[in-house]
Design a protein around this motif. Structure first.
Motif, PDB file in Angstrom:
ATOM      1  N   GLN A  66     -40.244  15.393 -17.530  1.00 62.58           N
ATOM      2  CA  GLN A  66     -39.317  14.279 -17.230  1.00 62.58           C
ATOM      3  C   GLN A  66     -38.068  15.348 -16.634  1.00 62.58           C
ATOM      4  O   GLN A  66     -37.303  15.854 -17.041  1.00 62.58           O
ATOM      5  N   ALA A  67     -37.778  14.948 -15.329  1.00 59.02           N
ATOM      6  CA  ALA A  67     -36.929  15.378 -14.509  1.00 59.02           C
ATOM      7  C   ALA A  67     -35.617  14.758 -14.945  1.00 59.02           C
ATOM      8  O   ALA A  67     -35.448  13.561 -15.299  1.00 59.02           O
ATOM      9  N   GLN A  68     -34.412  15.657 -14.914  1.00 56.14           N
ATOM     10  CA  GLN A  68     -33.073  15.115 -15.023  1.00 56.14           C
ATOM     11  C   GLN A  68     -32.385  15.005 -13.752  1.00 56.14           C
ATOM     12  O   GLN A  68     -32.371  15.773 -12.833  1.00 56.14           O
ATOM     13  N   SER A  69     -31.284  14.294 -13.508  1.00 55.99           N
ATOM     14  CA  SER A  69     -30.610  13.968 -12.522  1.00 55.99           C
ATOM     15  C   SER A  69     -29.850  15.212 -12.015  1.00 55.99           C
ATOM     16  O   SER A  69     -29.444  15.621 -10.788  1.00 55.99           O
ATOM     17  N   HIS A 111     -38.548  35.535 -11.349  1.00 52.90           N
ATOM     18  CA  HIS A 111     -39.824  34.360 -11.776  1.00 52.90           C
ATOM     19  C   HIS A 111     -39.217  34.167 -13.338  1.00 52.90           C
ATOM     20  O   HIS A 111     -39.769  32.860 -13.693  1.00 52.90           O
ATOM     21  N   GLN A 112     -38.992  35.172 -13.912  1.00 49.83           N
ATOM     22  CA  GLN A 112     -38.526  34.812 -15.400  1.00 49.83           C
ATOM     23  C   GLN A 112     -37.163  34.065 -15.474  1.00 49.83           C
ATOM     24  O   GLN A 112     -36.886  33.522 -16.546  1.00 49.83           O
ATOM     25  N   CYS A 113     -36.301  34.321 -14.799  1.00 51.03           N
ATOM     26  CA  CYS A 113     -34.823  33.559 -14.608  1.00 51.03           C
ATOM     27  C   CYS A 113     -34.979  32.143 -14.288  1.00 51.03           C
ATOM     28  O   CYS A 113     -34.430  31.634 -15.063  1.00 51.03           O
ATOM     29  N   ILE A 114     -35.832  31.854 -13.219  1.00 50.40           N
ATOM     30  CA  ILE A 114     -36.271  30.676 -12.916  1.00 50.40           C
ATOM     31  C   ILE A 114     -37.535  30.309 -12.910  1.00 50.40           C
ATOM     32  O   ILE A 114     -38.479  30.820 -12.194  1.00 50.40           O
ATOM     33  N   PRO A 115     -38.066  29.670 -13.939  1.00 48.97           N
ATOM     34  CA  PRO A 115     -39.602  29.449 -14.257  1.00 48.97           C
ATOM     35  C   PRO A 115     -40.245  28.390 -13.463  1.00 48.97           C
ATOM     36  O   PRO A 115     -39.468  27.486 -12.788  1.00 48.97           O
ATOM     37  N   PHE A 116     -41.435  28.500 -13.266  1.00 44.95           N
ATOM     38  CA  PHE A 116     -42.233  27.769 -12.424  1.00 44.95           C
ATOM     39  C   PHE A 116     -42.839  26.407 -13.334  1.00 44.95           C
ATOM     40  O   PHE A 116     -43.316  26.932 -14.398  1.00 44.95           O
ATOM     41  N   LEU A 117     -42.733  25.473 -12.995  1.00 41.86           N
ATOM     42  CA  LEU A 117     -43.077  24.208 -13.751  1.00 41.86           C
ATOM     43  C   LEU A 117     -44.623  24.340 -13.665  1.00 41.86           C
ATOM     44  O   LEU A 117     -45.216  24.040 -14.650  1.00 41.86           O
ATOM     45  N   SER A 125     -39.900  20.327 -24.043  1.00 43.28           N
ATOM     46  CA  SER A 125     -38.644  19.793 -24.822  1.00 43.28           C
ATOM     47  C   SER A 125     -37.641  19.572 -23.805  1.00 43.28           C
ATOM     48  O   SER A 125     -37.590  20.195 -22.727  1.00 43.28           O
ATOM     49  N   GLN A 126     -36.792  18.551 -23.886  1.00 48.45           N
ATOM     50  CA  GLN A 126     -36.028  17.896 -22.931  1.00 48.45           C
ATOM     51  C   GLN A 126     -34.490  17.974 -23.674  1.00 48.45           C
ATOM     52  O   GLN A 126     -33.700  17.594 -23.083  1.00 48.45           O
ATOM     53  N   GLY A 127     -34.176  18.989 -24.225  1.00 52.76           N
ATOM     54  CA  GLY A 127     -33.140  19.652 -24.620  1.00 52.76           C
ATOM     55  C   GLY A 127     -32.362  20.292 -23.554  1.00 52.76           C
ATOM     56  O   GLY A 127     -32.640  20.190 -22.251  1.00 52.76           O
ATOM     57  N   PRO A 143     -44.230  15.434 -10.077  1.00 56.28           N
ATOM     58  CA  PRO A 143     -44.332  14.472 -10.990  1.00 56.28           C
ATOM     59  C   PRO A 143     -43.338  13.278 -10.666  1.00 56.28           C
ATOM     60  O   PRO A 143     -42.459  13.509  -9.801  1.00 56.28           O
ATOM     61  N   LYS A 144     -43.780  12.031 -11.020  1.00 56.11           N
ATOM     62  CA  LYS A 144     -42.978  10.828 -10.516  1.00 56.11           C
ATOM     63  C   LYS A 144     -41.635  11.059 -11.032  1.00 56.11           C
ATOM     64  O   LYS A 144     -40.818  10.305 -10.235  1.00 56.11           O
ATOM     65  N   SER A 145     -41.421  11.610 -12.133  1.00 60.60           N
ATOM     66  CA  SER A 145     -40.102  11.715 -12.692  1.00 60.60           C
ATOM     67  C   SER A 145     -38.976  12.390 -11.650  1.00 60.60           C
ATOM     68  O   SER A 145     -37.724  12.323 -11.693  1.00 60.60           O
ATOM     69  N   VAL A 146     -39.663  13.301 -10.776  1.00 58.45           N
ATOM     70  CA  VAL A 146     -38.707  14.133  -9.902  1.00 58.45           C
ATOM     71  C   VAL A 146     -38.150  13.100  -8.833  1.00 58.45           C
ATOM     72  O   VAL A 146     -36.977  13.225  -8.458  1.00 58.45           O
ATOM     73  N   ILE A 147     -39.129  12.337  -8.253  1.00 60.12           N
ATOM     74  CA  ILE A 147     -38.567  11.420  -7.184  1.00 60.12           C
ATOM     75  C   ILE A 147     -37.613  10.307  -7.924  1.00 60.12           C
ATOM     76  O   ILE A 147     -36.843   9.882  -7.555  1.00 60.12           O
TER      77      ILE A 147
END
Length: 339
Positions: A66-69, A111-117, A125-127, A143-147
């Protein structure tokens, strides 16, 4: 952007046994190509070629992410300058929190500082989370949520000839390190790999379709998709560092520019500096069930290195394929000889 510890996770811990079994059943039915690596076939899924060990993660993310804005996705095909893009964006976004000497990049692999989806490094978790994320997934597979979320995307592409050579070297090295029993003759030759690449059969390929998806999306949504070329950024990095900072919503101040902060970040994130950090020279990181040497991600980073491995005729052939596939898009990849 406040950075906290990366949310590394084991995908198997997040995915239910039922879902995992469902994904594996689907993967077992997909068309496969075994020529790139003898131990792991490529699978054709939604028009692109994936290795099964990463496709399971991609399918999970398609279903659950679930992407966030406020998210920013750093997108690229494999071996197009991903480590450099991540390091630049990370350093720009966290520059008020860290300087070059205190940056987590000094001791933690990029790659550990910015992980790959899609590599199973994202927790469900969406925290609260650091908003920079990464993926190699094609635009049409996101994912559709990105768009729907309207989150921002930074996309980096590279001349296909250099991309191919870098990919060929990388997969050979990782395969050799992962499967010690393999001999040199078991690994794919540059000629064999080139034929597959020209047919569109490569990791996250066809390459031209990967690039074209993000290019067309950037034309349609320029306010949320920043499309970058590796060669342009290598030629003159500072203007692109400024553009990235503005796009991320943290533009450099006039005081930072006068004080040389942009150049400090550029030098810190350079191939020469990153490749010589101890964490990248001698460190290891977990990728699925394998330990991968961080040094495998640093070879040369040079524009035009393809000439040391491909004939002029091979280069022309790939240029012509790209021109044909991108015809009418307005995107041009042919690099002049002096570059």
């Amino acid at each position: 952007m406040e950075f906290s510890s990366p949310f590394q996770t084991n995908l198997a811990a997040n995915i239910s046994a039922e879902s995992q079994e469902e994904y594996r059943k689907i993967i077992s039915t997909l068309p496969k190509e075994t020529a790139w690596t003898p131990m792991q076939p490529l699978c054709l899924y939604q028009g692109f070629w994936f290795f099964p060990i990463f496709l399971e993660g991609a399918m999970y993310i398609q279903d659950h992410f679930q992407a966030q804005s406020t998210d920013v996705l750093l997108c690229s095909s494999v071996k197009t300058g991903t480590v450099w893009l991540k390091a630049l964006c990370f350093s720009i976004a966290t520059r008020t929190q860290f300087n070059n000497y205190t940056s987590p990049l000094q001791t933690t692999f990029t790659h550990q500082c910015i992980p790959f989806l899609d590599y199973g490094e994202y927790a469900a978790s969406q925290g609260p989370r650091f908003p920079l994320l990464a993926t190699h997934m094609p635009y049409t597979c996101l994912p559709k949520s990105v768009i729907d979320s309207g989150c921002k995307i930074v996309y980096l592409c590279r001349d296909p000839k250099d991309n191919f050579v870098s990919l060929w070297h990388f997969l050979r090295k990782v395969t050799r390190n992962s499967f010690k029993e393999l001999k040199e003759g078991d690994l794919i030759s540059v000629e064999e790999a080139f034929e597959l690449f020209c047919k569109g059969i490569s990791f996250y390929g066809p390459y031209w379709e990967h690039v074209l998806g993000y290019w067309n999306a950037s034309l349609e949504h320029p306010e949320r998709i920043l499309f970058l070329k590796y060669e342009d950024m290598m030629k003159e990095t500072a203007p692109y560092a400024k553009k990235i900072a503005e796009f991320l919503g943290c533009p450099f101040s006039s005081e930072e520019e006068r004080g040389g902060r942009i150049q400090e970040i550029i030098e810190f994130c350079s191939f020469e500096n990153l490749s010589n950090l101890e964490v990248n020279k001698a460190g290891l990181h977990q990728k699925k069930d394998k330990l991968i040497e961080n040094s495998a991600y640093f070879r040369k980073g040079k524009v035009g290195d393809w000439r040391n491995y491909l004939t002029t005729e091979m280069g022309e052939r790939l240029d012509n394929i790209m021109e044909q596939k991108l015809s009418g898009s307005g995107l041009i990849f042919r690099v002049s000889p002096q570059d």
